[in-house]
Design a protein around this motif. Structure first.
Motif, PDB file in Angstrom:
ATOM      1  N   ARG A 180       0.838  -1.205   0.000  1.00 54.11           N
ATOM      2  CA  ARG A 180       0.000   0.000   0.000  1.00 54.11           C
ATOM      3  C   ARG A 180       0.872   1.255   0.000  1.00 54.11           C
ATOM      4  O   ARG A 180       0.616   2.204  -0.735  1.00 54.11           O
ATOM      5  CB  ARG A 180      -0.925  -0.016   1.215  1.00 54.11           C
ATOM      6  CG  ARG A 180      -1.851   1.191   1.303  1.00 54.11           C
ATOM      7  CD  ARG A 180      -2.683   1.132   2.578  1.00 54.11           C
ATOM      8  NE  ARG A 180      -3.506   2.317   2.735  1.00 54.11           N
ATOM      9  CZ  ARG A 180      -4.700   2.491   2.193  1.00 54.11           C
ATOM     10  NH1 ARG A 180      -5.224   1.530   1.441  1.00 54.11           N
ATOM     11  NH2 ARG A 180      -5.373   3.597   2.380  1.00 54.11           N
ATOM     12  N   GLN A 181       1.919   1.243   0.828  1.00 57.92           N
ATOM     13  CA  GLN A 181       2.808   2.401   0.893  1.00 57.92           C
ATOM     14  C   GLN A 181       3.598   2.573  -0.399  1.00 57.92           C
ATOM     15  O   GLN A 181       3.819   3.690  -0.865  1.00 57.92           O
ATOM     16  CB  GLN A 181       3.777   2.256   2.077  1.00 57.92           C
ATOM     17  CG  GLN A 181       4.674   3.468   2.310  1.00 57.92           C
ATOM     18  CD  GLN A 181       3.866   4.720   2.623  1.00 57.92           C
ATOM     19  OE1 GLN A 181       2.992   4.704   3.477  1.00 57.92           O
ATOM     20  NE2 GLN A 181       4.161   5.802   1.916  1.00 57.92           N
ATOM     21  N   VAL A 182       4.017   1.455  -0.983  1.00 62.32           N
ATOM     22  CA  VAL A 182       4.752   1.516  -2.252  1.00 62.32           C
ATOM     23  C   VAL A 182       3.861   2.119  -3.341  1.00 62.32           C
ATOM     24  O   VAL A 182       4.302   2.981  -4.117  1.00 62.32           O
ATOM     25  CB  VAL A 182       5.253   0.118  -2.671  1.00 62.32           C
ATOM     26  CG1 VAL A 182       5.793   0.142  -4.098  1.00 62.32           C
ATOM     27  CG2 VAL A 182       6.341  -0.363  -1.715  1.00 62.32           C
ATOM     28  N   LEU A 183       2.605   1.681  -3.378  1.00 61.55           N
ATOM     29  CA  LEU A 183       1.670   2.221  -4.363  1.00 61.55           C
ATOM     30  C   LEU A 183       1.428   3.711  -4.152  1.00 61.55           C
ATOM     31  O   LEU A 183       1.397   4.497  -5.110  1.00 61.55           O
ATOM     32  CB  LEU A 183       0.336   1.464  -4.282  1.00 61.55           C
ATOM     33  CG  LEU A 183       0.251   0.169  -5.079  1.00 61.55           C
ATOM     34  CD1 LEU A 183      -0.987  -0.624  -4.668  1.00 61.55           C
ATOM     35  CD2 LEU A 183       0.206   0.467  -6.580  1.00 61.55           C
ATOM     36  N   ALA A 219      14.465   5.078  -8.105  1.00 60.83           N
ATOM     37  CA  ALA A 219      14.517   4.669  -9.513  1.00 60.83           C
ATOM     38  C   ALA A 219      14.534   3.158  -9.682  1.00 60.83           C
ATOM     39  O   ALA A 219      13.894   2.617 -10.598  1.00 60.83           O
ATOM     40  CB  ALA A 219      15.744   5.292 -10.172  1.00 60.83           C
ATOM     41  N   SER A 220      15.252   2.452  -8.819  1.00 55.40           N
ATOM     42  CA  SER A 220      15.371   0.990  -8.979  1.00 55.40           C
ATOM     43  C   SER A 220      14.023   0.300  -8.817  1.00 55.40           C
ATOM     44  O   SER A 220      13.681  -0.609  -9.591  1.00 55.40           O
ATOM     45  CB  SER A 220      16.371   0.424  -7.963  1.00 55.40           C
ATOM     46  OG  SER A 220      15.941   0.686  -6.634  1.00 55.40           O
ATOM     47  N   LEU A 221      13.228   0.719  -7.837  1.00 53.71           N
ATOM     48  CA  LEU A 221      11.920   0.112  -7.619  1.00 53.71           C
ATOM     49  C   LEU A 221      10.934   0.585  -8.687  1.00 53.71           C
ATOM     50  O   LEU A 221      10.071  -0.191  -9.137  1.00 53.71           O
ATOM     51  CB  LEU A 221      11.404   0.451  -6.221  1.00 53.71           C
ATOM     52  CG  LEU A 221      10.091  -0.212  -5.786  1.00 53.71           C
ATOM     53  CD1 LEU A 221      10.138  -1.725  -5.948  1.00 53.71           C
ATOM     54  CD2 LEU A 221       9.771   0.152  -4.332  1.00 53.71           C
ATOM     55  N   LEU A 222      11.060   1.825  -9.098  1.00 55.67           N
ATOM     56  CA  LEU A 222      10.178   2.352 -10.143  1.00 55.67           C
ATOM     57  C   LEU A 222      10.358   1.563 -11.440  1.00 55.67           C
ATOM     58  O   LEU A 222       9.374   1.274 -12.135  1.00 55.67           O
ATOM     59  CB  LEU A 222      10.485   3.831 -10.382  1.00 55.67           C
ATOM     60  CG  LEU A 222       9.637   4.536 -11.454  1.00 55.67           C
ATOM     61  CD1 LEU A 222       8.159   4.481 -11.094  1.00 55.67           C
ATOM     62  CD2 LEU A 222      10.089   5.985 -11.624  1.00 55.67           C
ATOM     63  N   ARG A 223      11.590   1.201 -11.759  1.00 55.56           N
ATOM     64  CA  ARG A 223      11.834   0.405 -12.977  1.00 55.56           C
ATOM     65  C   ARG A 223      11.118  -0.934 -12.907  1.00 55.56           C
ATOM     66  O   ARG A 223      10.572  -1.410 -13.915  1.00 55.56           O
ATOM     67  CB  ARG A 223      13.338   0.201 -13.175  1.00 55.56           C
ATOM     68  CG  ARG A 223      14.074   1.430 -13.703  1.00 55.56           C
ATOM     69  CD  ARG A 223      15.460   1.071 -14.201  1.00 55.56           C
ATOM     70  NE  ARG A 223      16.315   0.600 -13.110  1.00 55.56           N
ATOM     71  CZ  ARG A 223      17.075   1.399 -12.369  1.00 55.56           C
ATOM     72  NH1 ARG A 223      17.090   2.717 -12.592  1.00 55.56           N
ATOM     73  NH2 ARG A 223      17.832   0.903 -11.415  1.00 55.56           N
ATOM     74  N   PHE A 274       0.265  -6.642  -6.952  1.00 61.72           N
ATOM     75  CA  PHE A 274       1.543  -6.665  -6.248  1.00 61.72           C
ATOM     76  C   PHE A 274       1.679  -7.930  -5.408  1.00 61.72           C
ATOM     77  O   PHE A 274       2.752  -8.524  -5.319  1.00 61.72           O
ATOM     78  CB  PHE A 274       1.688  -5.427  -5.359  1.00 61.72           C
ATOM     79  CG  PHE A 274       2.141  -4.200  -6.098  1.00 61.72           C
ATOM     80  CD1 PHE A 274       2.017  -4.093  -7.475  1.00 61.72           C
ATOM     81  CD2 PHE A 274       2.697  -3.126  -5.415  1.00 61.72           C
ATOM     82  CE1 PHE A 274       2.428  -2.968  -8.153  1.00 61.72           C
ATOM     83  CE2 PHE A 274       3.119  -1.989  -6.081  1.00 61.72           C
ATOM     84  CZ  PHE A 274       2.984  -1.907  -7.456  1.00 61.72           C
ATOM     85  N   THR A 275       0.571  -8.324  -4.774  1.00 59.81           N
ATOM     86  CA  THR A 275       0.591  -9.535  -3.950  1.00 59.81           C
ATOM     87  C   THR A 275       0.904 -10.759  -4.800  1.00 59.81           C
ATOM     88  O   THR A 275       1.728 -11.607  -4.427  1.00 59.81           O
ATOM     89  CB  THR A 275      -0.757  -9.727  -3.230  1.00 59.81           C
ATOM     90  OG1 THR A 275      -1.001  -8.600  -2.381  1.00 59.81           O
ATOM     91  CG2 THR A 275      -0.748 -11.005  -2.387  1.00 59.81           C
ATOM     92  N   CYS A 296      10.394  -4.189  -2.377  1.00 61.26           N
ATOM     93  CA  CYS A 296       9.315  -3.410  -1.749  1.00 61.26           C
ATOM     94  C   CYS A 296       9.527  -3.318  -0.235  1.00 61.26           C
ATOM     95  O   CYS A 296       9.363  -2.248   0.362  1.00 61.26           O
ATOM     96  CB  CYS A 296       7.959  -4.051  -2.050  1.00 61.26           C
ATOM     97  SG  CYS A 296       7.420  -3.904  -3.771  1.00 61.26           S
ATOM     98  N   ILE A 297       9.907  -4.445   0.355  1.00 61.07           N
ATOM     99  CA  ILE A 297      10.148  -4.464   1.801  1.00 61.07           C
ATOM    100  C   ILE A 297      11.317  -3.564   2.161  1.00 61.07           C
ATOM    101  O   ILE A 297      11.247  -2.757   3.111  1.00 61.07           O
ATOM    102  CB  ILE A 297      10.415  -5.903   2.289  1.00 61.07           C
ATOM    103  CG1 ILE A 297       9.154  -6.761   2.150  1.00 61.07           C
ATOM    104  CG2 ILE A 297      10.893  -5.902   3.753  1.00 61.07           C
ATOM    105  CD1 ILE A 297       9.381  -8.234   2.403  1.00 61.07           C
ATOM    106  N   ASP A 298      12.408  -3.656   1.407  1.00 61.75           N
ATOM    107  CA  ASP A 298      13.590  -2.837   1.675  1.00 61.75           C
ATOM    108  C   ASP A 298      13.252  -1.350   1.599  1.00 61.75           C
ATOM    109  O   ASP A 298      13.682  -0.558   2.446  1.00 61.75           O
ATOM    110  CB  ASP A 298      14.704  -3.162   0.685  1.00 61.75           C
ATOM    111  CG  ASP A 298      15.313  -4.538   0.908  1.00 61.75           C
ATOM    112  OD1 ASP A 298      15.103  -5.111   1.992  1.00 61.75           O
ATOM    113  OD2 ASP A 298      16.002  -5.034  -0.012  1.00 61.75           O
ATOM    114  N   TYR A 299      12.486  -0.985   0.573  1.00 62.18           N
ATOM    115  CA  TYR A 299      12.118   0.420   0.427  1.00 62.18           C
ATOM    116  C   TYR A 299      11.250   0.864   1.606  1.00 62.18           C
ATOM    117  O   TYR A 299      11.478   1.932   2.192  1.00 62.18           O
ATOM    118  CB  TYR A 299      11.362   0.656  -0.878  1.00 62.18           C
ATOM    119  CG  TYR A 299      10.679   1.993  -0.891  1.00 62.18           C
ATOM    120  CD1 TYR A 299      11.410   3.168  -1.020  1.00 62.18           C
ATOM    121  CD2 TYR A 299       9.294   2.082  -0.721  1.00 62.18           C
ATOM    122  CE1 TYR A 299      10.789   4.401  -0.976  1.00 62.18           C
ATOM    123  CE2 TYR A 299       8.667   3.311  -0.676  1.00 62.18           C
ATOM    124  CZ  TYR A 299       9.420   4.473  -0.802  1.00 62.18           C
ATOM    125  OH  TYR A 299       8.794   5.693  -0.738  1.00 62.18           O
TER     126      TYR A 299
END
Length: 318
Positions: A47-50, A60-64, A100-101, A114-117
């Motif tokens: 949810r937070q990532v979204l 940038a790495s997660l966005l890619r 995502f799930t 996602c967890i790391d971010y």
């Protein structure tokens, strides 16, 4: 230091690179702190990532990774409302969570990213930091960890130093004199010795060893090969200079108390010097094996007497 100060952990080895590696210590310490932030469930993470994705603030790495999912149509972005309800009052993404799930269940790399971010973002909030590129910080931490791993292969697992975020910012990004950097070295050395205790007994020689970044004497020769370390070591090998450094650490509030006794020096970041005599006395009592032996002997004698009394009572019972 403030009572509510948050602390970042890093291995003693890293202080051998002061002051040039404060960036690396900062990034590594925050990364390690982030790993201690626990998430309740993955839905909170996604949810937070979204939310951050729709705000355009993702690293940038997660966005890619997410853009790739969109290209493959494994994730359909909500281009109309960006995850918010029609009235724009509540973030409630109708699309994305399930996608995502599902991806996370099959792609461990995506799930961990996602967890790391999320952990880094939460760590930044907890530490009240509003600066730093998370991608850069995480990449720096990985590189630093490789150097730490190489070092530990030479001398086993290193000891951890805890540094308050307040003190980190006192030195990070600010010009400090070589002597102020030596004060920081001395403080971190003492912190590594005290650990989670309220005080510790040590020697000036051992404090100096750890000021080089070496956790024990055996590793000292390798540290003395580093630029600037030999000169610093030679300076504080002189009794006057080390005494002056310790006195300055106390005067500036790095430590709260110090007390020399029987060729050892007792240091604390908890007790004041006026409180140390009693605290050291209690420490010596706890560590005195003769006292422990005498106490155990007395307990055993008392137990033996009770046993004899029980046997006698049983023999005379009707």
């Amino acid at each position: 230091m403030a009572k509510d100060a948050k602390y970042i952990p890093f291995p003693l080895y890293l202080i051998s690179g002061l002051p040039g590696n404060l960036d690396e210590i900062f990034d590594y310490g925050i990364s390690k702190f982030a790993k201690m932030v626990e998430y309740t469930d993955l839905s909170t993470v996604y949810r937070q990532v979204l939310y951050t994705y729709y705000r355009g603030d993702l690293p940038a790495s997660l966005l890619r990774k997410i853009n790739f999912l969109a290209e493959e149509e494994a994730f359909i972005p909500d281009e109309d409302y960006n995850g918010f309800t029609g009235d724009g009052q509540e973030f409630n993404p109708e699309t994305g969570m399930d996608e995502f799930t599902q991806v996370g269940e099959q792609d461990e790399d995506f799930r961990q990213a996602c967890i790391d971010y999320w952990q880094m973002q939460q760590a930044m909030k907890i530490l009240k930091l509003n600066c730093g590129d998370i991608d850069v910080m995480m990449a720096s931490a990985v590189k630093t960890q490789q150097a730490i791993d190489d070092w530990e292969k030479k001398g086993d697992r290193d000891v951890t130093v805890m540094m308050s975020i307040n003190m980190m910012f006192e030195f990070y990004g600010k010009t400090k004199t070589p002597y102020e950097i030596d004060l920081l070295r001395g403080f971190l050395s003492i912190k590594s010795i005290i650990g989670n205790k309220e005080l510790a007994g040590t020697t000036k020689d051992y404090i100096l060893t750890r000021m080089t970044g070496a956790r024990k004497k055996d590793l000292l020769p390798q540290m003395l090969k580093k630029a600037g370390i030999k000169a610093m070591y030679d300076t504080y090998s002189k009794r006057y200079q080390m005494d002056k450094l310790l006195s300055e650490l106390l005067a500036r509030g790095f430590i709260t108390g110090k007390l020399a006794h029987n060729r050892r020096i007792y240091v604390s970041t908890h007790f004041k010097t006026t409180e140390l005599p009693e605290a050291v006395h209690q420490l010596l009592l706890r560590n005195n094996t003769k006292i422990k032996r005498d106490r155990n002997t007395a307990i055993e004698q008392d137990a033996r007497a009770k046993l004899k009394a029980l046997i006698k009572a049983s023999a005379t019972a009707p």
